[in-house]
Enzyme design. Structure first.
Site, PDB file in Angstrom:
ATOM      1  N   PHE A 128      29.733  44.449  40.546  1.00  0.00           N
ATOM      2  CA  PHE A 128      30.771  43.728  39.808  1.00  0.00           C
ATOM      3  C   PHE A 128      32.116  44.019  40.449  1.00  0.00           C
ATOM      4  O   PHE A 128      32.496  45.173  40.609  1.00  0.00           O
ATOM      5  CB  PHE A 128      30.806  44.137  38.327  1.00  0.00           C
ATOM      6  CG  PHE A 128      31.845  43.357  37.559  1.00  0.00           C
ATOM      7  CD1 PHE A 128      31.607  42.047  37.179  1.00  0.00           C
ATOM      8  CD2 PHE A 128      33.087  43.910  37.269  1.00  0.00           C
ATOM      9  CE1 PHE A 128      32.584  41.301  36.507  1.00  0.00           C
ATOM     10  CE2 PHE A 128      34.067  43.179  36.590  1.00  0.00           C
ATOM     11  CZ  PHE A 128      33.804  41.870  36.214  1.00  0.00           C
ATOM     12  N   ASP A 215      35.049  50.102  45.955  1.00  0.00           N
ATOM     13  CA  ASP A 215      35.626  49.633  44.699  1.00  0.00           C
ATOM     14  C   ASP A 215      35.520  50.778  43.681  1.00  0.00           C
ATOM     15  O   ASP A 215      34.479  51.014  43.097  1.00  0.00           O
ATOM     16  CB  ASP A 215      34.861  48.391  44.221  1.00  0.00           C
ATOM     17  CG  ASP A 215      35.390  47.853  42.896  1.00  0.00           C
ATOM     18  OD1 ASP A 215      36.154  48.562  42.220  1.00  0.00           O
ATOM     19  OD2 ASP A 215      35.007  46.719  42.535  1.00  0.00           O
ATOM     20  N   LYS A 244      41.571  50.043  36.261  1.00  0.00           N
ATOM     21  CA  LYS A 244      41.223  50.579  34.936  1.00  0.00           C
ATOM     22  C   LYS A 244      41.990  51.849  34.509  1.00  0.00           C
ATOM     23  O   LYS A 244      42.956  51.751  33.771  1.00  0.00           O
ATOM     24  CB  LYS A 244      39.717  50.783  34.841  1.00  0.00           C
ATOM     25  CG  LYS A 244      38.964  49.449  34.894  1.00  0.00           C
ATOM     26  CD  LYS A 244      37.559  49.547  34.369  1.00  0.00           C
ATOM     27  CE  LYS A 244      36.965  48.194  34.027  1.00  0.00           C
ATOM     28  NZ  LYS A 244      36.275  47.498  35.114  1.00  0.00           N
TER      29      LYS A 244
END
Ligand SMILES: *Cc1c(COP(=O)(O)O)cnc(C)c1O
Length: 396
Positions: A128, A215, A244
């Site tokens: 993702f 990532d 995040k």
């Protein structure tokens, strides 16, 4: 829930009004233990006094200027992140998807710089990377892509945790310029690759002249027990992306690079209006300082081990358990069937959890959690899974 909003989410029947540490209170005054942190965002918990103080002070001073001027807080934040990650240069943006967009653009420019006409990036199944057109094209989940074709070209997909598949691409595809992977797949179900996977990727990228782009949007900022998950493997990527946990709830993302990759962007190559403005950088600096001063990555490692051990002990004989995985405070409990209903049951029991990849309970509590709160999460989750097993259609 609201006819005023586009129908992109099916929100749970609760709205929170305030938070403190690992606790949240809803509009009715009911208290919840937060084992999700707004999906790995509030790593310092809710209403952290140092983040609040930084934001209040900065809001009274200066919110925004523009990247056409020097922003000293941004330069300080870049310095801290580069030092911690072993990187050389940073680009700030507003989200994880944007951080990955920057990495994808950087890789393409790097490829063109080497004379490759149609540069490709290797990505993995189950990954993702975000919801923009390029990042959803990089994402390894058909459900996220369906309906948005034509996808962005230039991605080659191999299975996650399969070094041999990467080597085969190296033999057959001269247009590859980079690899983009998550050190641990988060949305994909807390999938932890074999020991040696990241080191193997590093070696392959060095051999091929590819950029290793990690990532760390979900795994970064102490979540896995190191400041960055790649630090467990003793390697350094060429590019890494953060978001995040970086702002503890304030929208900020970053793309960090070193070596050749740090020299790719030139004035005009890439940009953003809001990215890295004084407000968000003040919050991120408070986050970075607090993570270090309170040694929170180490705390995540310790508490993660504790929770993993207790979950394994308590669920050993559970008939619907398939696997328990974790790295620091990034924990996944895979059951033998879809278990989305457990999210609402946990909510009723005053606990916030998440289910990803249809059958994996995902726990991402704030790193400031104490032992007693960690045990309370485990006890509630075990109770929920025990009653779930009791309704097992196969066992019944
Ligand atoms: C959440 C996530 C993203 C996307 O971040 P947004 O801020 O939602 O755009 C990208 N990569 C990973 C690994 C993520 O977990």
């Amino acid at each position: 829930m609201s006819e005023q909003l586009m129908d992109t989410y099916s929100p749970l029947p609760v709205a929170f009004e305030r938070g403190e540490g690992v606790w949240l209170w809803d509009t009715e005054g009911k208290r919840y233990l937060d084992a999700l942190s707004g999906i790995a965002v509030c790593n310092l918990g809710h209403a952290h006094p140092l983040v609040a103080k930084a934001l209040c002070e900065q809001a009274g001073k200066l919110l925004h200027t523009s990247n056409i001027y020097h922003i000293s807080l941004q330069e300080r934040l870049a310095g801290e992140l580069n030092r911690l990650a072993g990187m050389e240069r940073a680009f700030f943006c507003n989200s994880g998807a944007e951080a990955n967009e920057a990495a994808i653009k950087l890789a393409r420019l790097y490829g063109h710089g080497k004379g490759i006409k149609s540069p490709a990036i290797i990505v993995t199944g189950g990954s993702f990377h975000g919801r923009t057109m390029a990042t959803l094209s990089a994402t390894g989940n058909r459900r996220i892509q369906a309906g948005f074709e034509p996808l962005v070209r230039g991605f080659v997909r191999v299975e996650y945790n399969d070094l041999e598949a990467m080597r085969n691409v190296a033999k057959n595809d001269p247009e590859v310029v980079a690899v983009l992977v998550e050190p641990v797949q988060g949305e994909g179900g807390i999938r932890i690759p074999d020991e040696g996977y990241l080191a193997g990727l590093r070696a392959l990228c060095d051999e091929q002249g590819w950029l290793l782009m990690l990532d760390e949007v979900q795994t970064g900022m102490g979540r896995t027990g190191e400041m960055f998950a790649f630090q467990h493997s003793g390697i350094t990527p060429d590019v890494t992306t953060l978001a995040k946990g970086l702002g503890n709830g304030v929208p900020i993302g970053a793309c960090l690079a070193r070596g050749e990759a740090a020299k790719v962007f030139r004035p005009g190559s890439h940009g953003t209006t809001f990215g890295g403005n004084p407000l968000v950088c003040s919050a991120a600096l408070a986050v970075v300082e607090t993570l270090q001063r309170e040694d929170l990555p180490a705390r995540a490692a310790l508490l993660g081990e504790r929770m993993l051990g207790r979950l394994r002990d308590s669920l050993a004989d559970n008939t619907c358990l398939r696997d328990i995985r974790g790295m620091g405070l990034m924990l996944g409990i895979e059951l033998n069937r879809p278990c989305g209903e457990l999210v609402e049951e946990a909510l009723r029991a005053g606990l916030l959890i998440n289910v990803t990849a249809t059958s994996v309970i995902r726990l991402l509590p704030p790193l400031i959690l104490n032992e007693q709160e960690a045990d309370q999460i485990v006890d509630t989750v075990v109770r929920l899974i025990d009653s779930f097993a009791a309704t097992d259609p196969v066992a019944a």
